[in-house]
Design a protein around this motif. Structure first.
Motif, PDB file in Angstrom:
ATOM      1  N   PHE A  33       0.845  -1.196   0.000  1.00  0.00           N
ATOM      2  CA  PHE A  33       0.000   0.000   0.000  1.00  0.00           C
ATOM      3  C   PHE A  33       0.882   1.249   0.000  1.00  0.00           C
ATOM      4  O   PHE A  33       1.908   1.287   0.679  1.00  0.00           O
ATOM      5  N   TYR A  35       0.524   5.318   0.897  1.00  0.00           N
ATOM      6  CA  TYR A  35      -0.301   6.346   1.541  1.00  0.00           C
ATOM      7  C   TYR A  35       0.411   7.693   1.472  1.00  0.00           C
ATOM      8  O   TYR A  35       1.631   7.760   1.366  1.00  0.00           O
ATOM      9  N   ARG A  97      -1.820 -11.267   2.951  1.00  0.00           N
ATOM     10  CA  ARG A  97      -3.204 -11.662   2.673  1.00  0.00           C
ATOM     11  C   ARG A  97      -3.186 -13.166   2.449  1.00  0.00           C
ATOM     12  O   ARG A  97      -2.690 -13.646   1.439  1.00  0.00           O
ATOM     13  N   ALA A 101      -8.855 -13.348   8.322  1.00  0.00           N
ATOM     14  CA  ALA A 101      -9.394 -12.004   8.444  1.00  0.00           C
ATOM     15  C   ALA A 101      -8.401 -11.074   9.102  1.00  0.00           C
ATOM     16  O   ALA A 101      -7.455 -11.495   9.739  1.00  0.00           O
ATOM     17  N   GLY A 102      -8.659  -9.779   8.895  1.00  0.00           N
ATOM     18  CA  GLY A 102      -7.914  -8.764   9.634  1.00  0.00           C
ATOM     19  C   GLY A 102      -6.450  -8.704   9.272  1.00  0.00           C
ATOM     20  O   GLY A 102      -5.586  -8.972  10.092  1.00  0.00           O
ATOM     21  N   TYR A 103      -6.177  -8.337   8.041  1.00  0.00           N
ATOM     22  CA  TYR A 103      -4.785  -8.290   7.583  1.00  0.00           C
ATOM     23  C   TYR A 103      -4.137  -7.007   8.044  1.00  0.00           C
ATOM     24  O   TYR A 103      -4.199  -5.988   7.365  1.00  0.00           O
ATOM     25  N   GLN A 105      -1.636  -4.069   8.592  1.00  0.00           N
ATOM     26  CA  GLN A 105      -0.632  -3.486   7.721  1.00  0.00           C
ATOM     27  C   GLN A 105       0.554  -3.029   8.561  1.00  0.00           C
ATOM     28  O   GLN A 105       0.389  -2.472   9.640  1.00  0.00           O
TER      29      GLN A 105
ATOM     30  N   TYR B  32     -13.672  -4.971  10.299  1.00  0.00           N
ATOM     31  CA  TYR B  32     -12.444  -5.201  11.046  1.00  0.00           C
ATOM     32  C   TYR B  32     -11.981  -3.826  11.516  1.00  0.00           C
ATOM     33  O   TYR B  32     -12.052  -2.856  10.771  1.00  0.00           O
ATOM     34  N   PHE B  34      -9.053  -1.405  13.777  1.00  0.00           N
ATOM     35  CA  PHE B  34      -7.655  -1.341  14.169  1.00  0.00           C
ATOM     36  C   PHE B  34      -7.374  -0.024  14.876  1.00  0.00           C
ATOM     37  O   PHE B  34      -7.989   0.993  14.573  1.00  0.00           O
ATOM     38  N   LYS B  49      -6.119  -5.000  17.192  1.00  0.00           N
ATOM     39  CA  LYS B  49      -7.095  -5.161  16.114  1.00  0.00           C
ATOM     40  C   LYS B  49      -8.275  -5.995  16.588  1.00  0.00           C
ATOM     41  O   LYS B  49      -8.141  -6.848  17.471  1.00  0.00           O
ATOM     42  N   THR B  51     -11.224  -8.516  15.047  1.00  0.00           N
ATOM     43  CA  THR B  51     -11.574  -9.265  13.840  1.00  0.00           C
ATOM     44  C   THR B  51     -12.706 -10.242  14.111  1.00  0.00           C
ATOM     45  O   THR B  51     -12.699 -11.355  13.607  1.00  0.00           O
ATOM     46  N   GLY B  97     -11.107  -6.416   5.287  1.00  0.00           N
ATOM     47  CA  GLY B  97      -9.919  -6.850   6.016  1.00  0.00           C
ATOM     48  C   GLY B  97      -8.650  -6.371   5.372  1.00  0.00           C
ATOM     49  O   GLY B  97      -7.574  -6.592   5.892  1.00  0.00           O
ATOM     50  N   GLN B  98      -8.778  -5.707   4.238  1.00  0.00           N
ATOM     51  CA  GLN B  98      -7.563  -5.298   3.550  1.00  0.00           C
ATOM     52  C   GLN B  98      -7.494  -3.798   3.313  1.00  0.00           C
ATOM     53  O   GLN B  98      -6.548  -3.162   3.731  1.00  0.00           O
ATOM     54  N   PHE B 100      -8.000  -0.257   4.113  1.00  0.00           N
ATOM     55  CA  PHE B 100      -8.295   0.468   5.341  1.00  0.00           C
ATOM     56  C   PHE B 100      -8.806   1.877   5.042  1.00  0.00           C
ATOM     57  O   PHE B 100      -8.368   2.512   4.088  1.00  0.00           O
TER      58      PHE B 100
END
Lengths: 116, 112
Positions: A33, A35, A97, A101-103, A105, B32, B34, B49, B51, B97-98, B100
């Motif tokens: 990613f 940002y 990935r 769930a809940g990857y 970063q 999800y 965070f 987090k 989940t 979940g990916q 954000f």
């Protein structure tokens, strides 16, 4: 693990110049990613990749911005030509990935870009 | 669409006092959630987090957060603030979940 590596940490350039920011994700991660963080707009997602393929680039502000991920261990964000309003801190983040769930970063230290 | 609001762009507490940073989210699917912390001139670091397992989530540095679906909230707390907790805190929501969406952040100051 070394974590996400970004270079350079600081970049000062003149308006109109090309700027290339670099990122090495955490080994084994398959998502990356980019940002941008500014005081006015906060943290904005520019683009993200899964398995080196761009998935969503809707956050790229305009055609002056481009990003590539030629392999799993390297990505670049290029601005050409740069403008003063591009001044910001640019972060790269990576995640794994793998289903479930809940990857979360993991962020690099950022590149502080100043365009004069 | 997802969104995050963080009430209070700046929160000040005394050392040893309770820390409460508020986060409310909007998501069309079970989210999800965070919390990240950012120290000056550094990147963001994951605190904790949620989940869809336990609604009370414990993180690093003594922080915890509770997911309350009825209130669409995920507030961050710490019983006793330490000077080293001074930083900016970001709440983030993800439907997949990916990808954000981050909140605007809350700057925490800890007074001696």
């Amino acid at each position: 693990d070394a974590g996400v590596i970004q270079s350079p940490r600081h970049e000062v350039t003149e308006m109109g110049q090309e700027v290339t920011l670099r990122c090495k994700p955490i080994s084994g991660h398959n998502s990356l990613f980019w940002y941008r963080q500014t005081m006015m707009r906060g943290l904005e997602l520019l683009i993200y990749f899964n398995n080196n393929v761009p998935i969503d680039d809707s956050g790229m502000p305009e055609d002056r911005f481009s990003a590539k991920m030629p392999n799993a261990s390297f990505s670049t964000l290029k601005i050409q030509p740069s403008e003063p309003r591009d001044s910001a801190v640019y972060f790269c983040a990576s995640s794994l990935r793998s289903g479930g769930a809940g990857y979360e970063q993991y962020f690099g230290p950022g590149t502080r870009l100043t365009v004069t | 669409a997802q969104s995050v609001t963080q009430l209070g762009s700046h929160v000040s507490v005394s050392e040893g006092a309770l820390v409460l940073l508020r986060c409310n989210y909007s998501s069309s699917v079970p989210p999800y959630l965070f919390w990240y912390v950012q120290y000056p001139n550094q990147g963001l670091q994951l605190l904790l987090k949620y989940t869809s397992a336990a609604t009370l989530v414990k993180g690093i540095n003594g922080f915890e957060a509770e997911f309350k679906k009825s209130e669409t909230s995920f507030h961050l707390t710490k019983p006793s603030a330490h000077m080293s907790d001074a930083a900016e805190y970001f709440c983030a929501v993800s439907a997949s979940g990916q990808n954000f969406v981050f909140g605007p952040g809350t700057r925490l100051s800890v007074l001696p």
